[in-house]
Design a protein around this motif. Structure first.
Motif, PDB file in Angstrom:
ATOM      1  N   ALA A 288     -17.690  23.830  43.402  1.00 42.90           N
ATOM      2  CA  ALA A 288     -17.772  23.216  42.076  1.00 42.90           C
ATOM      3  C   ALA A 288     -16.682  23.792  41.183  1.00 42.90           C
ATOM      4  CB  ALA A 288     -19.157  23.458  41.468  1.00 42.90           C
ATOM      5  N   GLY A 289     -16.526  23.182  40.013  1.00 41.23           N
ATOM      6  CA  GLY A 289     -15.519  23.665  39.080  1.00 41.23           C
ATOM      7  C   GLY A 289     -15.771  23.144  37.683  1.00 41.23           C
ATOM      8  N   LYS A 290     -15.050  23.701  36.714  1.00 42.94           N
ATOM      9  CA  LYS A 290     -15.197  23.312  35.310  1.00 42.94           C
ATOM     10  C   LYS A 290     -13.816  23.353  34.658  1.00 42.94           C
ATOM     11  CE  LYS A 290     -18.036  22.771  31.606  1.00 42.94           C
ATOM     12  NZ  LYS A 290     -19.080  21.745  31.492  1.00 42.94           N
ATOM     13  N   ASP A 291     -13.496  22.318  33.868  1.00 41.11           N
ATOM     14  CA  ASP A 291     -12.193  22.226  33.219  1.00 41.11           C
ATOM     15  C   ASP A 291     -12.242  22.787  31.799  1.00 41.11           C
ATOM     16  OD1 ASP A 291     -11.515  19.028  34.755  1.00 41.11           O
ATOM     17  OD2 ASP A 291     -10.993  21.043  35.422  1.00 41.11           O
ATOM     18  N   PHE A 292     -11.158  23.477  31.403  1.00 37.90           N
ATOM     19  CA  PHE A 292     -11.029  24.038  30.063  1.00 37.90           C
ATOM     20  C   PHE A 292      -9.619  23.731  29.535  1.00 37.90           C
ATOM     21  CE2 PHE A 292     -14.253  26.450  32.188  1.00 37.90           C
ATOM     22  CZ  PHE A 292     -15.178  26.773  31.214  1.00 37.90           C
ATOM     23  N   ARG A 293      -9.510  23.674  28.214  1.00 38.72           N
ATOM     24  CA  ARG A 293      -8.212  23.580  27.576  1.00 38.72           C
ATOM     25  C   ARG A 293      -7.744  24.968  27.162  1.00 38.72           C
ATOM     26  NH1 ARG A 293      -9.544  20.109  22.738  1.00 38.72           N
ATOM     27  NH2 ARG A 293     -11.601  20.991  23.134  1.00 38.72           N
ATOM     28  N   ALA A 294      -6.418  25.166  27.130  1.00 32.74           N
ATOM     29  CA  ALA A 294      -5.841  26.427  26.652  1.00 32.74           C
ATOM     30  C   ALA A 294      -5.145  26.152  25.322  1.00 32.74           C
ATOM     31  CB  ALA A 294      -4.857  26.978  27.673  1.00 32.74           C
ATOM     32  N   LYS A 295      -5.483  26.942  24.295  1.00 32.85           N
ATOM     33  CA  LYS A 295      -4.937  26.718  22.956  1.00 32.85           C
ATOM     34  C   LYS A 295      -4.469  28.038  22.358  1.00 32.85           C
ATOM     35  CE  LYS A 295      -7.130  23.961  20.192  1.00 32.85           C
ATOM     36  NZ  LYS A 295      -8.187  23.346  19.350  1.00 32.85           N
ATOM     37  N   ARG A 296      -3.542  27.912  21.391  1.00 37.35           N
ATOM     38  CA  ARG A 296      -3.145  29.092  20.622  1.00 37.35           C
ATOM     39  C   ARG A 296      -4.287  29.532  19.713  1.00 37.35           C
ATOM     40  NH1 ARG A 296       2.179  28.859  17.315  1.00 37.35           N
ATOM     41  NH2 ARG A 296       0.968  27.299  16.165  1.00 37.35           N
ATOM     42  N   ILE A 297      -4.258  30.788  19.341  1.00 36.00           N
ATOM     43  CA  ILE A 297      -5.211  31.278  18.348  1.00 36.00           C
ATOM     44  C   ILE A 297      -4.979  30.506  17.043  1.00 36.00           C
ATOM     45  CG2 ILE A 297      -5.785  33.291  16.923  1.00 36.00           C
ATOM     46  CD1 ILE A 297      -5.154  35.030  19.345  1.00 36.00           C
ATOM     47  N   PRO A 298      -6.028  30.103  16.330  1.00 30.39           N
ATOM     48  CA  PRO A 298      -5.847  29.351  15.070  1.00 30.39           C
ATOM     49  C   PRO A 298      -4.978  30.113  14.072  1.00 30.39           C
ATOM     50  CG  PRO A 298      -8.153  29.366  15.753  1.00 30.39           C
ATOM     51  CD  PRO A 298      -7.447  30.330  16.651  1.00 30.39           C
ATOM     52  N   ASP A 299      -4.370  29.383  13.149  1.00 37.03           N
ATOM     53  CA  ASP A 299      -3.529  30.020  12.131  1.00 37.03           C
ATOM     54  C   ASP A 299      -4.348  31.003  11.307  1.00 37.03           C
ATOM     55  OD1 ASP A 299      -1.437  27.128  11.309  1.00 37.03           O
ATOM     56  OD2 ASP A 299      -1.344  28.605  12.936  1.00 37.03           O
ATOM     57  N   PRO A 300      -3.818  32.201  11.110  1.00 38.02           N
ATOM     58  CA  PRO A 300      -4.503  33.137  10.212  1.00 38.02           C
ATOM     59  C   PRO A 300      -4.254  32.743   8.745  1.00 38.02           C
ATOM     60  CG  PRO A 300      -2.468  34.100  11.001  1.00 38.02           C
ATOM     61  CD  PRO A 300      -2.611  32.771  11.710  1.00 38.02           C
ATOM     62  N   VAL A 301      -4.968  33.380   7.848  1.00 36.53           N
ATOM     63  CA  VAL A 301      -4.838  33.108   6.395  1.00 36.53           C
ATOM     64  C   VAL A 301      -4.182  34.318   5.742  1.00 36.53           C
ATOM     65  CG1 VAL A 301      -6.066  32.636   4.254  1.00 36.53           C
ATOM     66  CG2 VAL A 301      -6.851  31.609   6.406  1.00 36.53           C
ATOM     67  N   ALA A 302      -3.103  34.068   4.983  1.00 35.98           N
ATOM     68  CA  ALA A 302      -2.438  35.147   4.242  1.00 35.98           C
ATOM     69  C   ALA A 302      -3.251  35.450   2.989  1.00 35.98           C
ATOM     70  CB  ALA A 302      -1.024  34.743   3.884  1.00 35.98           C
ATOM     71  N   ARG A 303      -3.477  36.745   2.747  1.00 34.74           N
ATOM     72  CA  ARG A 303      -4.246  37.142   1.551  1.00 34.74           C
ATOM     73  C   ARG A 303      -3.667  38.424   0.960  1.00 34.74           C
ATOM     74  NH1 ARG A 303      -9.306  35.376   4.177  1.00 34.74           N
ATOM     75  NH2 ARG A 303      -9.775  37.521   4.803  1.00 34.74           N
ATOM     76  N   LEU A 304      -3.837  38.500  -0.359  1.00 33.39           N
ATOM     77  CA  LEU A 304      -3.537  39.720  -1.092  1.00 33.39           C
ATOM     78  C   LEU A 304      -4.887  40.230  -1.570  1.00 33.39           C
ATOM     79  CD1 LEU A 304      -0.847  41.123  -1.781  1.00 33.39           C
ATOM     80  CD2 LEU A 304      -0.987  40.099  -4.056  1.00 33.39           C
ATOM     81  N   SER A 305      -5.301  41.378  -1.074  1.00 31.43           N
ATOM     82  CA  SER A 305      -6.668  41.851  -1.287  1.00 31.43           C
ATOM     83  C   SER A 305      -7.607  40.827  -0.650  1.00 31.43           C
ATOM     84  CB  SER A 305      -6.953  42.041  -2.782  1.00 31.43           C
ATOM     85  OG  SER A 305      -8.268  42.529  -2.964  1.00 31.43           O
ATOM     86  N   THR A 306      -8.451  40.178  -1.437  1.00 36.81           N
ATOM     87  CA  THR A 306      -9.367  39.186  -0.875  1.00 36.81           C
ATOM     88  C   THR A 306      -9.007  37.776  -1.304  1.00 36.81           C
ATOM     89  OG1 THR A 306     -10.867  39.450  -2.759  1.00 36.81           O
ATOM     90  CG2 THR A 306     -11.264  40.846  -0.824  1.00 36.81           C
ATOM     91  N   LYS A 307      -7.811  37.607  -1.906  1.00 35.68           N
ATOM     92  CA  LYS A 307      -7.464  36.315  -2.492  1.00 35.68           C
ATOM     93  C   LYS A 307      -6.193  35.748  -1.866  1.00 35.68           C
ATOM     94  CE  LYS A 307      -9.485  37.515  -6.988  1.00 35.68           C
ATOM     95  NZ  LYS A 307      -9.212  37.658  -8.448  1.00 35.68           N
ATOM     96  N   SER A 308      -6.148  34.411  -1.816  1.00 42.10           N
ATOM     97  CA  SER A 308      -4.955  33.718  -1.339  1.00 42.10           C
ATOM     98  C   SER A 308      -4.226  33.028  -2.493  1.00 42.10           C
ATOM     99  CB  SER A 308      -5.332  32.672  -0.281  1.00 42.10           C
ATOM    100  OG  SER A 308      -5.807  33.301   0.880  1.00 42.10           O
ATOM    101  N   GLY A 309      -4.521  33.425  -3.717  1.00 42.13           N
ATOM    102  CA  GLY A 309      -3.875  32.859  -4.893  1.00 42.13           C
ATOM    103  C   GLY A 309      -4.819  32.860  -6.078  1.00 42.13           C
ATOM    104  N   GLY A 310      -4.278  32.449  -7.257  1.00 39.52           N
ATOM    105  CA  GLY A 310      -5.091  32.415  -8.454  1.00 39.52           C
ATOM    106  C   GLY A 310      -4.797  33.578  -9.370  1.00 39.52           C
ATOM    107  N   GLY A 311      -5.691  33.831 -10.307  1.00 39.83           N
ATOM    108  CA  GLY A 311      -5.491  34.900 -11.251  1.00 39.83           C
ATOM    109  C   GLY A 311      -5.845  36.261 -10.685  1.00 39.83           C
ATOM    110  N   MET A 312      -5.105  37.299 -11.111  1.00 37.72           N
ATOM    111  CA  MET A 312      -5.375  38.662 -10.674  1.00 37.72           C
ATOM    112  C   MET A 312      -4.919  39.609 -11.770  1.00 37.72           C
ATOM    113  SD  MET A 312      -4.165  40.678  -7.218  1.00 37.72           S
ATOM    114  CE  MET A 312      -5.132  39.653  -6.134  1.00 37.72           C
ATOM    115  N   SER A 313      -5.729  40.626 -12.028  1.00 40.86           N
ATOM    116  CA  SER A 313      -5.381  41.584 -13.092  1.00 40.86           C
ATOM    117  C   SER A 313      -4.156  42.390 -12.684  1.00 40.86           C
ATOM    118  CB  SER A 313      -6.556  42.516 -13.359  1.00 40.86           C
ATOM    119  OG  SER A 313      -6.780  43.346 -12.249  1.00 40.86           O
ATOM    120  N   THR A 314      -3.464  42.913 -13.708  1.00 46.34           N
ATOM    121  CA  THR A 314      -2.244  43.701 -13.448  1.00 46.34           C
ATOM    122  C   THR A 314      -2.557  44.894 -12.561  1.00 46.34           C
ATOM    123  OG1 THR A 314      -1.354  43.042 -15.600  1.00 46.34           O
ATOM    124  CG2 THR A 314      -0.344  44.954 -14.538  1.00 46.34           C
ATOM    125  N   GLY A 315      -3.662  45.589 -12.853  1.00 52.17           N
ATOM    126  CA  GLY A 315      -4.002  46.788 -12.081  1.00 52.17           C
ATOM    127  C   GLY A 315      -4.295  46.475 -10.623  1.00 52.17           C
TER     128      GLY A 315
END
Length: 530
Positions: A413-440
């Motif tokens: 018997a056998g089973k078929d699978f697809r091979a894929k790249r790892i999904p795109d990661p998300v760029a973040r500064l601290s916990t945010k990917s944009g928006g408002g942020m205090s100077t400190g």
């Protein structure tokens, strides 16, 4: 002496119960293994009968010398032996023909080497239903077999004194059951052969045919022992060759079930059971005996191979000498399992270990072979805990797959699978990917990170670089090109200038994940300093 009648009958009855139950199920690899176990038991039993019957003719001839009127019994011995031989050869011919016609191109037959015989059936057409239907039903060989059984049953009875034939008729095992098919609910069965052999897999038919050989040899033993009794020497025969026989209901049990087996003494020569004292123990526990058979049960509480030791102790009725005979047996305990998979999400990811579990119900794990083929540049390796690990290096194109192959005796018997790249990661500064942020908070960051959100594999992506742009109020934009995720000097100077109202742009952000040949562009970020 004859091999005990009642224990043998019990074993045959159990065999038919098992066969009936198995035929009601889907014929899987596990069930075909059960057919082979039953068939092997019958072949071994036939060999035991041959050994048990071998000394009887000479004993009858020797006993006939006592009185002239006993000579007629000695004269019947060749006819009894010939009838058994002819019938055995006839049935074996049916078996050999179907094995050859079913795909045995090497013309191998059962020459006493059961491993050769079994392998032929294993790989040369054991599931073939056409050969049994065509040969035994349509070609008339099944009805011919029925006629042969009735013919040779009569030949055995002819060697018994006429006044004893009615009594011996019930003791001759070789006979036809004509009532089962006539009273069957399935009225489409038009004959005995049709009822027994139509659409029967070849491997399921072999135990039935070997059972008829077994009946013929048992009938030979019955008549020879009758002749031996007539010349008055049956009580002179003693047991001299023994083995312990285990007849389990099945040798592979599921966790939570009970393993059950019948244990009895098999003899190469015999004596009357009333003169021979036999006791049987398993793992030191003496078992109660009923009609020469001891039954041992043990709960199946642990998965894996279980072993036990059986000892039969025999007291010779002539010398009163006690002799033990010891033999080890084993069975395997499995566990029921359910496998559920999503056919649209069968994916291996490049650059990470992809854990895989492989099981084949009814097949010992040591006999399961797992390999990988197809696209994806994949490889598979076995872990110490019995699981497997898959690695792939190339994405599969649409319509292409990486395939896991599982092979075992009777299974492919056998089973078929697809091979894929790892999904795109998300760029973040601290916990945010944009928006408002205090100077400190903004100045406290050491750089940009790449994060794989909701990805269950143990993989980490890194930032290869980005362009940082500072846009202050009433000032020209300032640019810095940064290599890596952490700020380099030029970018750090821009970050240090951050004041309320400034806007910072992170453009051309590139990240690299396990398995990537080069960096990939991911999300840009824009921050407004408060």
């Amino acid at each position: 002496m004859s091999i005990p009648k009642q224990p043998r009958q019990l074993m045959i009855n159990i065999m038919y119960l098992v066969l009936t139950a198995l035929l009601a199920l889907n014929v899987s690899a596990e069930i075909f293994n059960a057919f082979k176990v039953v068939d092997r038991g019958l072949v071994d039993s036939n060999s035991a009968y041959d050994k048990a019957n071998e000394p009887l003719p000479s004993l009858i001839v020797e006993g006939a010398k006592k009185k002239p009127e006993f000579q007629k019994y000695a004269d019947r011995v060749p006819a009894v032996r010939q009838a058994s031989k002819e019938f055995t050869e006839y049935v074996q011919g049916l078996i050999d023909h179907m094995i050859d016609d079913g795909g045995n191109k090497n013309n191998l037959v059962d020459d006493g080497d059961f491993e050769t015989y079994r392998n032929v059936v294993d790989y040369k057409g054991q599931k073939d239903k056409d050969i049994t239907t065509r040969y035994l039903v349509k070609a008339g060989k099944g009805e011919e077999l029925k006629a042969k059984i009735e013919e040779y049953r009569q030949k055995f009875l002819e060697q018994v004194d006429e006044e004893k034939r009615t009594e011996m008729d019930a003791k001759i095992p070789l006979k036809i059951d004509d009532e089962s098919w006539k009273n069957s609910i399935d009225k489409s069965k038009k004959s005995w052969a049709d009822f027994n052999f139509r659409q029967m897999p070849l491997q399921a038919t072999l135990p039935i045919l070997n059972k008829f050989i077994n009946d013929a040899k048992a009938s030979e033993a019955t008549v020879l022992n009758y002749l031996l009794e007539q010349v008055g020497t049956s009580k002179d025969v003693v047991l001299d060759k023994f083995t312990v026989v285990s007849a389990p209901e099945k040798s592979y049990v599921i966790k939570g079930e009970t393993y059950k087996t019948d244990l009895f003494l098999g003899a190469a020569a015999g004596a009357e059971t009333s003169n021979t004292r036999v006791s049987i123990s398993v793992n030191g526990q003496t078992l109660p005996m009923k009609e020469g058979v001891a039954t041992w049960t043990t709960p199946a509480t642990q998965v894996g191979v279980r072993r036990y030791t059986a000892i039969a102790t025999v007291t010779n009725p002539v010398t009163n000498e006690t002799t033990p005979f010891k033999k080890e047996f084993e069975f395997e305990v499995g566990e029921r399992s359910v496998s559920v998979s999503l056919t649209k999400m069968n994916v291996f990811y490049i650059g990470v270990d992809n854990p895989v579990e492989v099981s084949a119900a009814g097949v010992p794990s040591a006999q399961v072979n797992v390999s990988m083929s197809g696209s994806g540049g994949g490889s598979i390796s076995k872990n110490s805990d019995g699981t497997y690990n898959v690695k792939v290096t190339t994405p599969t194109a649409p319509g292409q797959f990486a395939r896991i192959n599982v092979t075992a005796p009777g299974l492919n018997a056998g089973k078929d699978f697809r091979a894929k790249r790892i999904p795109d990661p998300v760029a973040r500064l601290s916990t945010k990917s944009g928006g408002g942020m205090s100077t400190g908070e903004f100045k406290a960051q050491a750089g940009v990170g790449a994060f794989l959100d909701n990805f269950d594999f143990d993989a980490k992506c890194t930032i290869e670089g980005y362009q940082l742009v500072r846009v202050a109020k009433r000032a020209d934009p300032e640019f810095a090109t940064n290599k890596g995720g952490r700020y380099v000097d030029e970018a750090q100077r821009l970050v240090d200038k951050a004041t309320a109202g400034d806007r910072f742009f992170y453009d051309n952000v590139k990240a690299r994940c396990p398995g990537d040949a080069a960096g990939r562009e991911i999300n840009p970020m824009v921050f407004t300093i408060r």
